[in-house]
Design an enzyme around this catalytic site. Structure first.
Site, mmCIF file in Angstrom:
data_model
loop_
_atom_site.group_PDB
_atom_site.id
_atom_site.type_symbol
_atom_site.label_atom_id
_atom_site.label_comp_id
_atom_site.label_asym_id
_atom_site.label_seq_id
_atom_site.Cartn_x
_atom_site.Cartn_y
_atom_site.Cartn_z
ATOM 1 N N CYS A 142 25.408 -105.219 -4.825
ATOM 2 C CA CYS A 142 25.725 -105.264 -3.398
ATOM 3 C C CYS A 142 25.329 -106.648 -2.897
ATOM 4 C CB CYS A 142 24.911 -104.186 -2.679
ATOM 5 S SG CYS A 142 25.024 -104.250 -0.888
ATOM 6 N N CYS A 178 31.880 -108.849 -1.418
ATOM 7 C CA CYS A 178 31.374 -107.486 -1.198
ATOM 8 C C CYS A 178 31.942 -106.678 -2.344
ATOM 9 C CB CYS A 178 31.866 -106.941 0.143
ATOM 10 S SG CYS A 178 31.642 -105.152 0.319
HETATM 11 N N1 DGL Z 1 29.207 -103.282 -1.242
HETATM 12 C C1 DGL Z 1 28.378 -103.941 -0.277
HETATM 13 C C2 DGL Z 1 28.321 -105.447 -0.567
HETATM 14 O O1 DGL Z 1 28.591 -105.878 -1.658
HETATM 15 C C3 DGL Z 1 28.645 -103.681 1.174
HETATM 16 C C4 DGL Z 1 29.203 -102.351 1.604
HETATM 17 C C5 DGL Z 1 28.772 -101.943 3.006
HETATM 18 O O2 DGL Z 1 29.270 -102.509 3.990
HETATM 19 O O3 DGL Z 1 27.891 -101.075 3.080
HETATM 20 O O4 DGL Z 1 27.965 -106.224 0.289
#
Ligand code: DGL
Length: 256
Positions: free
Chosen positions: A71, A185
């Protein structure tokens, strides 16, 4: 031997997919931190406190050999804290700004991320360090992680809403057009085909998942026996919906 993979939702599955190919001997524990989803709007202090409490508990229960923060948003703030706290390697997700700056021909790149990732000093210092010679457009997408999550769970996509989130990525400066968009993301790679259809011109959509998995692989001992246990997933923030359970079991994860 287990590896813990963390994301606020299902985005980290894009990293799990690659990690499994490279590290078939490890058992993966996938953590979808629904309690913070979407993570992009969280205040830094509250998020750090939440994550430290969560990881204390996860590490005590699973005793992993490695933590992968799949993340970007969490990585921008939590990596130094986790590295200080735990002995095992902690691998983060870094927006592929360096690679984008190397491969762009037009010298126009965009970074598509959550509002949290876009604001953080971490992202800005990556740009200062690796992309000072190119024009970088930072695009903070308010709702794109949720749209990706809905798409994965239901197969439905609101293309108008997706278009609104990505359109600022496309810059045309007197004919020099954006040619690389960094997917900063981990949810977004699941929408790449939708992005391609909507893009006003072709660009490279940079997905860091394989690079993260390769880096993780390099930090662990290799060559163990292929595991004979199932990978598992756990949630925070309440019971997963039936669609979520179906999606995760489609990824070979047993929800505990
Ligand atoms: N998958 C997360 C990232 O890589 C973000 C997802 C969310 O907005 O919770 O930043």
């Amino acid at each position: 031997m287990s590896v813990l993979i963390y994301d606020s939702g299902i985005g980290g599955l894009s990293v799990l997919r690659e990690a499994r190919i490279l590290m078939p001997e490890f058992k993966f524990v996938y953590v979808a931190d629904g309690a913070v989803f979407p993570i992009g709007g969280w205040e830094e202090e509250a998020l750090v406190a939440h994550l430290l409490g969560l990881f204390d508990d996860l590490v005590a229960r699973h005793n992993p050999q490695m933590i992968i923060i799949a993340c970007n948003t969490a990585s921008t703030i939590i990596l130094p804290h986790l590295r200080e706290r735990f002995d095992m390697p902690v691998v983060g997700t870094v927006p592929a700004i360096k690679l984008a700056a190397e491969v762009t021909a037009s010298r126009q790149i965009s970074v598509l991320a959550t509002p949290g990732t876009v604001q953080r000093d971490y992202t800005r210092s990556l740009i200062a360090e690796f992309a000072s010679q190119v024009n970088v457009r930072l695009v903070g997408a308010e709702d794109l992680a949720r749209l990706a999550e809905d798409f994965m769970l239901s197969g439905q996509i609101d293309t108008k809403a997706v278009n609104k989130e990505i359109r600022d990525c496309f810059v045309d400066r007197l004919g020099a057009r954006t040619d690389v968009v960094v997917l900063a993301c981990t949810h977004y790679p699941f929408l790449t085909n939708v992005f391609r259809r909507l893009a006003p011109w072709p660009v490279d959509w940079l997905n860091p998942a394989e690079a993260i998995a390769r880096h993780a692989q390099s930090r662990l001992p290799q060559g163990g026996a292929v595991k004979d246990v199932q990978d598992i997933a756990e949630f925070t923030g309440g019971e997963p919906t039936p669609q979520m359970r179906r999606l995760l079991s489609g990824f070979g994860l047993k929800v505990i």
